[in-house]
Design a protein around this motif. Structure first.
Motif, PDB file in Angstrom:
ATOM      1  N   ASP A 107      -8.962  -7.985  -0.008  1.00 14.26           N
ATOM      2  CA  ASP A 107      -8.933  -7.832  -1.464  1.00 14.26           C
ATOM      3  C   ASP A 107      -8.051  -6.663  -1.897  1.00 14.26           C
ATOM      4  OD1 ASP A 107     -10.723  -9.990  -1.790  1.00 14.26           O
ATOM      5  OD2 ASP A 107     -12.432  -8.648  -1.418  1.00 14.26           O
ATOM      6  N   GLY A 108      -6.956  -6.452  -1.167  1.00 15.88           N
ATOM      7  CA  GLY A 108      -5.999  -5.426  -1.542  1.00 15.88           C
ATOM      8  C   GLY A 108      -6.365  -4.021  -1.139  1.00 15.88           C
ATOM      9  N   ARG A 109      -7.455  -3.860  -0.374  1.00 10.16           N
ATOM     10  CA  ARG A 109      -7.875  -2.517   0.037  1.00 10.16           C
ATOM     11  C   ARG A 109      -8.032  -2.468   1.551  1.00 10.16           C
ATOM     12  NH1 ARG A 109     -12.301   0.208  -3.817  1.00 10.16           N
ATOM     13  NH2 ARG A 109     -11.788   1.810  -2.286  1.00 10.16           N
ATOM     14  N   ILE A 110      -7.879  -1.289   2.111  1.00  9.28           N
ATOM     15  CA  ILE A 110      -8.062  -1.132   3.548  1.00  9.28           C
ATOM     16  C   ILE A 110      -9.520  -1.388   3.889  1.00  9.28           C
ATOM     17  CG2 ILE A 110      -7.950   0.489   5.478  1.00  9.28           C
ATOM     18  CD1 ILE A 110      -5.643   1.860   3.942  1.00  9.28           C
ATOM     19  N   SER A 111      -9.738  -2.237   4.891  1.00 12.68           N
ATOM     20  CA  SER A 111     -11.106  -2.632   5.234  1.00 12.68           C
ATOM     21  C   SER A 111     -11.498  -2.273   6.662  1.00 12.68           C
ATOM     22  CB  SER A 111     -11.274  -4.145   5.042  1.00 12.68           C
ATOM     23  OG  SER A 111     -10.338  -4.859   5.851  1.00 12.68           O
ATOM     24  N   LEU A 120       0.776  -1.240   0.000  1.00 17.39           N
ATOM     25  CA  LEU A 120       0.000   0.000   0.000  1.00 17.39           C
ATOM     26  C   LEU A 120       0.806   1.288   0.000  1.00 17.39           C
ATOM     27  CD1 LEU A 120      -2.810  -0.987   2.541  1.00 17.39           C
ATOM     28  CD2 LEU A 120      -2.989  -0.850   0.054  1.00 17.39           C
ATOM     29  N   ALA A 121       2.126   1.221   0.161  1.00 19.07           N
ATOM     30  CA  ALA A 121       2.900   2.459   0.302  1.00 19.07           C
ATOM     31  C   ALA A 121       2.682   3.425  -0.859  1.00 19.07           C
ATOM     32  CB  ALA A 121       4.390   2.137   0.436  1.00 19.07           C
ATOM     33  N   GLY A 122       2.580   2.888  -2.065  1.00 20.88           N
ATOM     34  CA  GLY A 122       2.442   3.755  -3.226  1.00 20.88           C
ATOM     35  C   GLY A 122       1.020   4.064  -3.630  1.00 20.88           C
ATOM     36  N   SER A 123       0.045   3.631  -2.833  1.00 21.50           N
ATOM     37  CA  SER A 123      -1.356   3.788  -3.214  1.00 21.50           C
ATOM     38  C   SER A 123      -1.928   5.111  -2.722  1.00 21.50           C
ATOM     39  CB  SER A 123      -2.189   2.628  -2.646  1.00 21.50           C
ATOM     40  OG  SER A 123      -3.564   2.853  -2.874  1.00 21.50           O
ATOM     41  N   SER A 124      -2.105   6.048  -3.643  1.00 20.77           N
ATOM     42  CA  SER A 124      -2.761   7.305  -3.271  1.00 20.77           C
ATOM     43  C   SER A 124      -4.223   7.069  -2.914  1.00 20.77           C
ATOM     44  CB  SER A 124      -2.650   8.314  -4.415  1.00 20.77           C
ATOM     45  OG  SER A 124      -1.302   8.705  -4.604  1.00 20.77           O
ATOM     46  N   GLU A 125      -4.840   6.050  -3.540  1.00 16.31           N
ATOM     47  CA  GLU A 125      -6.226   5.728  -3.219  1.00 16.31           C
ATOM     48  C   GLU A 125      -6.366   5.333  -1.750  1.00 16.31           C
ATOM     49  OE1 GLU A 125      -9.851   2.799  -4.776  1.00 16.31           O
ATOM     50  OE2 GLU A 125      -7.795   2.477  -5.447  1.00 16.31           O
ATOM     51  N   PHE A 174      -9.373  11.850  18.048  1.00 13.58           N
ATOM     52  CA  PHE A 174      -8.253  11.204  17.372  1.00 13.58           C
ATOM     53  C   PHE A 174      -8.218   9.734  17.763  1.00 13.58           C
ATOM     54  CE2 PHE A 174      -6.537  13.345  21.186  1.00 13.58           C
ATOM     55  CZ  PHE A 174      -6.052  12.250  21.893  1.00 13.58           C
ATOM     56  N   HIS A 175      -7.653   8.902  16.882  1.00 10.29           N
ATOM     57  CA  HIS A 175      -7.520   7.471  17.150  1.00 10.29           C
ATOM     58  C   HIS A 175      -6.459   7.218  18.207  1.00 10.29           C
ATOM     59  CE1 HIS A 175      -5.866   3.410  16.449  1.00 10.29           C
ATOM     60  NE2 HIS A 175      -7.086   3.068  16.041  1.00 10.29           N
ATOM     61  N   GLY A 176      -5.317   7.893  18.087  1.00  9.28           N
ATOM     62  CA  GLY A 176      -4.294   7.838  19.111  1.00  9.28           C
ATOM     63  C   GLY A 176      -3.202   6.811  18.902  1.00  9.28           C
ATOM     64  N   ASP A 177      -3.422   5.845  17.995  1.00  7.52           N
ATOM     65  CA  ASP A 177      -2.395   4.839  17.706  1.00  7.52           C
ATOM     66  C   ASP A 177      -2.532   4.422  16.244  1.00  7.52           C
ATOM     67  OD1 ASP A 177      -0.231   3.245  18.304  1.00  7.52           O
ATOM     68  OD2 ASP A 177      -1.408   1.625  19.172  1.00  7.52           O
ATOM     69  N   PHE A 178      -2.582   5.419  15.383  1.00 13.91           N
ATOM     70  CA  PHE A 178      -2.962   5.224  13.988  1.00 13.91           C
ATOM     71  C   PHE A 178      -1.719   4.910  13.162  1.00 13.91           C
ATOM     72  CE2 PHE A 178      -5.194   6.788  10.013  1.00 13.91           C
ATOM     73  CZ  PHE A 178      -6.261   5.914  10.109  1.00 13.91           C
ATOM     74  N   HIS A 179      -1.382   3.626  13.092  1.00 17.51           N
ATOM     75  CA  HIS A 179      -0.219   3.208  12.339  1.00 17.51           C
ATOM     76  C   HIS A 179      -0.546   1.927  11.577  1.00 17.51           C
ATOM     77  CE1 HIS A 179       0.726  -0.060  15.147  1.00 17.51           C
ATOM     78  NE2 HIS A 179       0.529   0.802  16.135  1.00 17.51           N
ATOM     79  N   THR A 180       0.391   1.474  10.794  1.00 16.27           N
ATOM     80  CA  THR A 180       0.158   0.347   9.885  1.00 16.27           C
ATOM     81  C   THR A 180      -0.364  -0.897  10.593  1.00 16.27           C
ATOM     82  OG1 THR A 180       2.003   1.216   8.592  1.00 16.27           O
ATOM     83  CG2 THR A 180       1.224  -0.987   8.046  1.00 16.27           C
ATOM     84  N   THR A 230       0.876   9.986  12.158  1.00 12.55           N
ATOM     85  CA  THR A 230       1.912   8.957  12.161  1.00 12.55           C
ATOM     86  C   THR A 230       1.730   7.975  11.012  1.00 12.55           C
ATOM     87  OG1 THR A 230       2.183   9.157  14.553  1.00 12.55           O
ATOM     88  CG2 THR A 230       2.950   7.123  13.554  1.00 12.55           C
ATOM     89  N   ILE A 231       0.488   7.714  10.619  1.00 16.32           N
ATOM     90  CA  ILE A 231       0.225   6.765   9.540  1.00 16.32           C
ATOM     91  C   ILE A 231       0.914   7.185   8.239  1.00 16.32           C
ATOM     92  CG2 ILE A 231      -1.912   7.885   8.761  1.00 16.32           C
ATOM     93  CD1 ILE A 231      -1.135   4.094   8.906  1.00 16.32           C
ATOM     94  N   ALA A 232       1.092   8.484   8.043  1.00 16.01           N
ATOM     95  CA  ALA A 232       1.723   8.966   6.817  1.00 16.01           C
ATOM     96  C   ALA A 232       3.175   8.538   6.716  1.00 16.01           C
ATOM     97  CB  ALA A 232       1.626  10.490   6.747  1.00 16.01           C
ATOM     98  N   PHE A 233       3.772   8.201   7.853  1.00 19.76           N
ATOM     99  CA  PHE A 233       5.196   7.853   7.880  1.00 19.76           C
ATOM    100  C   PHE A 233       5.432   6.370   8.154  1.00 19.76           C
ATOM    101  CE2 PHE A 233       4.328  12.167   9.226  1.00 19.76           C
ATOM    102  CZ  PHE A 233       5.000  12.876   8.244  1.00 19.76           C
ATOM    103  N   THR A 234       4.424   5.676   8.636  1.00 22.44           N
ATOM    104  CA  THR A 234       4.566   4.228   8.806  1.00 22.44           C
ATOM    105  C   THR A 234       4.142   3.470   7.559  1.00 22.44           C
ATOM    106  OG1 THR A 234       2.356   3.956   9.779  1.00 22.44           O
ATOM    107  CG2 THR A 234       4.169   4.368  11.296  1.00 22.44           C
ATOM    108  N   LEU A 235       3.208   4.009   6.789  1.00 19.09           N
ATOM    109  CA  LEU A 235       2.650   3.269   5.654  1.00 19.09           C
ATOM    110  C   LEU A 235       2.994   3.868   4.297  1.00 19.09           C
ATOM    111  CD1 LEU A 235       0.786   0.977   4.637  1.00 19.09           C
ATOM    112  CD2 LEU A 235      -1.126   2.583   4.833  1.00 19.09           C
ATOM    113  N   MET A 236       3.014   5.182   4.191  1.00 21.19           N
ATOM    114  CA  MET A 236       2.991   5.831   2.879  1.00 21.19           C
ATOM    115  C   MET A 236       4.382   6.170   2.357  1.00 21.19           C
ATOM    116  SD  MET A 236      -0.213   8.361   3.721  1.00 21.19           S
ATOM    117  CE  MET A 236      -1.610   7.703   4.653  1.00 21.19           C
ATOM    118  N   SER A 237       4.428   6.367   1.039  1.00 23.70           N
ATOM    119  CA  SER A 237       5.609   6.893   0.368  1.00 23.70           C
ATOM    120  C   SER A 237       5.392   8.394   0.134  1.00 23.70           C
ATOM    121  CB  SER A 237       5.815   6.180  -0.960  1.00 23.70           C
ATOM    122  OG  SER A 237       4.700   6.420  -1.816  1.00 23.70           O
TER     123      SER A 237
END
Length: 297
Positions: free
Chosen positions: A211-215, A116-121, A198-204, A233-240
């Motif tokens: 099916d390849g999508r966040i559920s 998922l790192a490269g998925s803008s969707e 806020f969720h407070g622990d929002f990471h990968t 934090t999710i932007a730095f644990t999961l995303m490019s």
């Protein structure tokens, strides 16, 4: 939650079996299967095909069962991704000192950077989830801000530990860059708008995919009200870099909040790296990426 000792009870299948069978005999015949690897805060067993049992490992994770039972049924209809459905809260017993939770089992696989790192969707979907969470109960948020279980932990409260970790790990990561980022986060203007959820622990590790999508989004023990920068934090644990830009644009994050979010990613990454990297290669790899991405911006 302050505690006089770092209690870490032994949690095994025999204990969980006795707790379930005595308190919820309707499930006594269901098989138990340990979820491995689980998180650092809870031991998790699958109970039959439709339920999960979550038991706090240490005092810092205590209280999640009650919090999720109160808030998740109210949040769920307003969020675009599935969240856990609490079923029961168990009581202490057989030497185990805390309340524990039984919830509906959420099917799915743990989210991975590789997928998922490269998925803008996916990034935009996560931004939509956070936006929906921040819109929850705006008329009542101020009245709830005084409840200690919903309180936020200020980023400044991590200052001493983060500076110590930077000093200790300056030979592993770029010490000058870490110091510059941390100074920027400490001096960034604070959240000056109405408090939000806020969720407070929002990471990968707290995202499921199907099916390849966040559920689904799981583990709401850190749910609270205040500054939402911690959820970046999710932007730095999961995303490019590319998907991170899409995430930031979709959520409409200002520069000061983004800088505080980078600070959260650095602080939590350093904390986990210091605690677990030497004994868990998986955590070492995850936190190395998190720290590196936070430094990249």
């Amino acid at each position: 939650m302050p505690e006089t000792a770092d209690i870490r009870p032994t949690i095994d299948a025999a204990l969980v079996r006795r707790l379930v069978d005595t308190q919820f005999p309707q499930w006594a015949g269901l098989p138990l299967r340990l979820l491995d690897p689980a998180g650092s805060d809870h031991v998790i067993y699958r109970l039959g095909e439709e339920l999960s049992v979550r038991l706090p490992r240490h005092p810092g994770a205590v209280g999640q069962a009650e919090k999720e039972r109160e808030w998740l049924p109210r949040l769920a209809p307003r969020l675009p991704l599935a969240v856990p459905v609490p079923v029961e809260v168990g009581e202490p017993g057989f030497g185990y000192p805390w309340r524990w939770a039984v919830s509906r089992w959420l099917t799915g696989e743990a989210a991975t950077v590789e997928a998922l790192a490269g998925s803008s969707e996916a990034a935009v979907e996560l931004a939509g989830f956070l936006a929906a969470l921040q819109r929850f109960m705006p008329e009542s948020v101020r009245s709830l801000k005084g409840r200690p279980e919903l309180g936020e932990q200020p980023l400044a409260g991590r200052d001493r530990a983060t500076r110590a970790a930077i000093a200790a790990l300056g030979g592993v990561f770029d010490g000058r860059a870490m110091t510059a980022l941390w100074e920027a986060a400490m001096s960034a203007p604070g959240w000056d708008r109405a408090p939000v959820w806020f969720h407070g622990d929002f990471h990968t590790g707290n995202l499921l995919t199907a099916d390849g999508r966040i559920s689904a989004v799981i583990d709401f023990g850190g749910l609270g009200i205040g500054d939402p920068a911690c959820d970046l934090t999710i932007a730095f644990t999961l995303m490019s870099a590319g998907s991170r830009a899409a995430f930031r644009a979709a959520l409409g994050v200002d520069e000061a909040t983004w800088t505080r979010g980078r600070g959260w990613a650095l602080a939590t990454g350093l904390n986990a790296y210091t605690a677990y990297a030497a004994v868990d290669p998986r955590v070492a790899a995850q936190t190395t990426r998190q720290i590196t991405e936070a430094l990249a911006g």
